[in-house]
Design an enzyme around this catalytic site. Structure first.
Site, PDB file in Angstrom:
ATOM      1  N   PRO A  63      -5.610   2.244   3.005  1.00 43.11           N
ATOM      2  CA  PRO A  63      -5.865   2.246   4.551  1.00 43.11           C
ATOM      3  C   PRO A  63      -7.056   1.591   5.003  1.00 43.11           C
ATOM      4  CG  PRO A  63      -6.698   4.258   3.031  1.00 43.11           C
ATOM      5  CD  PRO A  63      -6.126   3.213   2.343  1.00 43.11           C
ATOM      6  N   ASP A 117     -11.993   0.260   3.012  1.00 43.91           N
ATOM      7  CA  ASP A 117     -10.915   1.223   2.570  1.00 43.91           C
ATOM      8  C   ASP A 117     -11.479   2.452   2.960  1.00 43.91           C
ATOM      9  OD1 ASP A 117      -9.632   2.631   0.857  1.00 43.91           O
ATOM     10  OD2 ASP A 117      -9.861   1.502  -1.044  1.00 43.91           O
ATOM     11  N   HIS A 118     -10.622   3.283   3.739  1.00 41.17           N
ATOM     12  CA  HIS A 118     -11.184   4.408   4.525  1.00 41.17           C
ATOM     13  C   HIS A 118     -11.154   5.566   3.257  1.00 41.17           C
ATOM     14  CE1 HIS A 118     -12.222   6.928   7.785  1.00 41.17           C
ATOM     15  NE2 HIS A 118     -11.457   6.479   8.620  1.00 41.17           N
ATOM     16  N   ARG A 119     -10.553   5.228   2.223  1.00 38.50           N
ATOM     17  CA  ARG A 119     -10.524   6.210   1.271  1.00 38.50           C
ATOM     18  C   ARG A 119     -12.118   6.320   0.568  1.00 38.50           C
ATOM     19  NH1 ARG A 119      -6.076   3.820  -2.422  1.00 38.50           N
ATOM     20  NH2 ARG A 119      -7.366   2.068  -2.313  1.00 38.50           N
TER      21      ARG A 119
END
Length: 429
Positions: free
Chosen positions: A226, A401-403
């Site tokens: 994401p 990377d939003h994770r």
């Protein structure tokens, strides 16, 4: 076929350095293997005679751990090789081992010294032929004493042994989850696409291992990561002036610093300022690295490498410059070792030298972020007291990377990078 890098799933057998009938010892070069990243030499892990070459030179798409040749041990002959016989493949080398020791990874993946595990956990070494005979006779190899090199069980040992009940099999070891491998993009088939261009002049470009790997990894990255994007403009005038002064002083040493060297240093220090952003995605957890290991994209014909400058926050600008030049040169010649392009949490992709003002880069998994760097161009800017001036401005985009990294942490990281580049003397403090 040995696993010569953590991402290698198949390779090309570029060249045999031995022929059938040759005697080889441990450490002798057997073949040259082309991986998705480089051409590497493959060493023998034991002594013996090359009984049969199973894969011809130039063969592409040879799967890791599939048999490529048969090495005959003491007591074996070419007549012992059946039409369907092939050495059992050893377990693939762990990714970390392959990354840190290519020769060890090759040894772990090679078929010659394959071993089974006895009920007590001890490893039992036997030749492929001996294992097959033992299986046919119902023999437990852990009860057979080997008379071959280094105590390895050979044909004569199992032919003279009497079958006995096998010990209970050891509990199977937990297997690591298989890394997700993205398929090639779905859609029209090659035949369907080619049909669209019937009657038009075109040339087919065959995909090599690197291009296939790039396509698969970038597809995986865009489908599974994401991404979100943060953008800043960075004024370079102070940096350009400081760089000119340093280069004049370093001229006698033959050192010439590039803007990219300053960007590497700025990112490395920013990762120390914002340690929560110095992180990688590991499937079911986040790995936060303590040193700043910064990868830098290097374009080569047919693809790209991302060599990693380890402990970049600790190195001087001149040391980073020298190391980057060396890595880039060897990357273009496909001479990098796997440990030189594996790891890191953060990457830099600089297209400013090609005149690109700004762009969005795709994250290189498992990295948490990548900085896309555009060209420095003259632009009108409004000063702190409201006056209009002209400055050299570079546009950058941080893909995150939003994770791994939340928006506020990403913004903090990009601000730290900007501050370092706009106040370059601070990076030497």
């Amino acid at each position: 076929m040995p696993a010569l890098s953590p991402t290698m799933e198949e390779g090309t057998l570029a060249k045999w350095l031995v022929k059938e009938g040759d005697t080889v010892s441990s450490g002798d070069l057997l073949a040259e293997i082309e991986t998705d990243k480089a051409t590497m030499e493959f060493e023998a892990v034991d002594e013996g005679i090359v009984g049969k070459i199973l894969v011809a030179e130039g063969t592409e798409g040879v799967k890791v751990n599939s048999p490529i040749a048969i090495i005959l041990a003491e007591g074996e002959s070419a007549s012992d090789i059946g039409a369907t016989s092939a050495p059992a493949a050893a377990a693939p080398a762990p990714a970390a081992a392959a990354a840190e020791a290519p020769a060890a990874a090759a040894a772990a993946a090679a078929p010659a010294p394959a071993a089974t595990v006895a009920a007590d956990g001890a490893r039992v070494f036997a030749t492929p032929l001996a294992r097959r005979i033992a299986k046919d006779k119902g023999l437990d190899l852990s009860s057979v004493k080997g008379s071959g090199p280094h105590g390895r069980i050979i044909k004569a040992d199992v032919e003279n042994a009497t079958a006995a009940p096998k010990a209970a099999a050891a509990a199977p070891a937990a297997t690591a989850p298989k890394a997700a491998t993205a398929a090639m993009p779905t859609g029209a088939t090659a035949e369907q696409v080619m049909k669209m261009y019937e009657g038009r002049e075109y040339q087919e470009v065959k995909l090599d291992g690197m291009r296939r790997t790039v396509a698969a990894r970038l597809t995986e990255a865009k489908q599974t990561i994401p991404h979100f994007y943060l953008r800043r403009d960075i004024q370079l005038d102070a940096l350009m002036k400081f760089r000119a002064q340093l280069n004049k002083q370093l001229e006698a040493r033959g050192v010439k610093l590039s803007v990219n060297d300053f960007i590497i240093k700025a990112c490395a220090l920013a990762l120390q300022t914002v340690p929560a952003a110095n992180a990688a995605w590991a499937g079911d957890r986040i790995i936060q690295l303590k040193p700043s290991d910064v990868a830098v994209a290097v374009a080569i014909e047919g693809g790209l490498f991302t060599p990693v400058l380890k402990d970049a926050e600790m190195k001087s600008l001149s040391a980073l410059s020298s190391e980057m030049k060396d890595l880039a040169a060897r990357a273009r010649n496909k001479k990098l070792a796997p440990h030189e392009y594996v790891g890191g949490t953060f990457a830099i992709s600089n297209l400013g030298m090609f005149g690109i003002d700004n762009f969005d880069a795709v994250i290189n998994p498992p990295h948490g972020a990548i900085l896309a760097v555009g060209a420095g161009v003259k632009k009108p800017v409004v000063g702190a007291d409201g006056e209009l001036a002209v400055a050299t401005v570079m546009s950058v985009t941080l893909s995150v990377d939003h994770r791994v990294i939340d928006g506020a942490v990403g913004a903090e990281l990009l601000t730290a990078i900007k501050d370092n580049l706009e106040n370059p003397m601070v990076m030497l403090a």
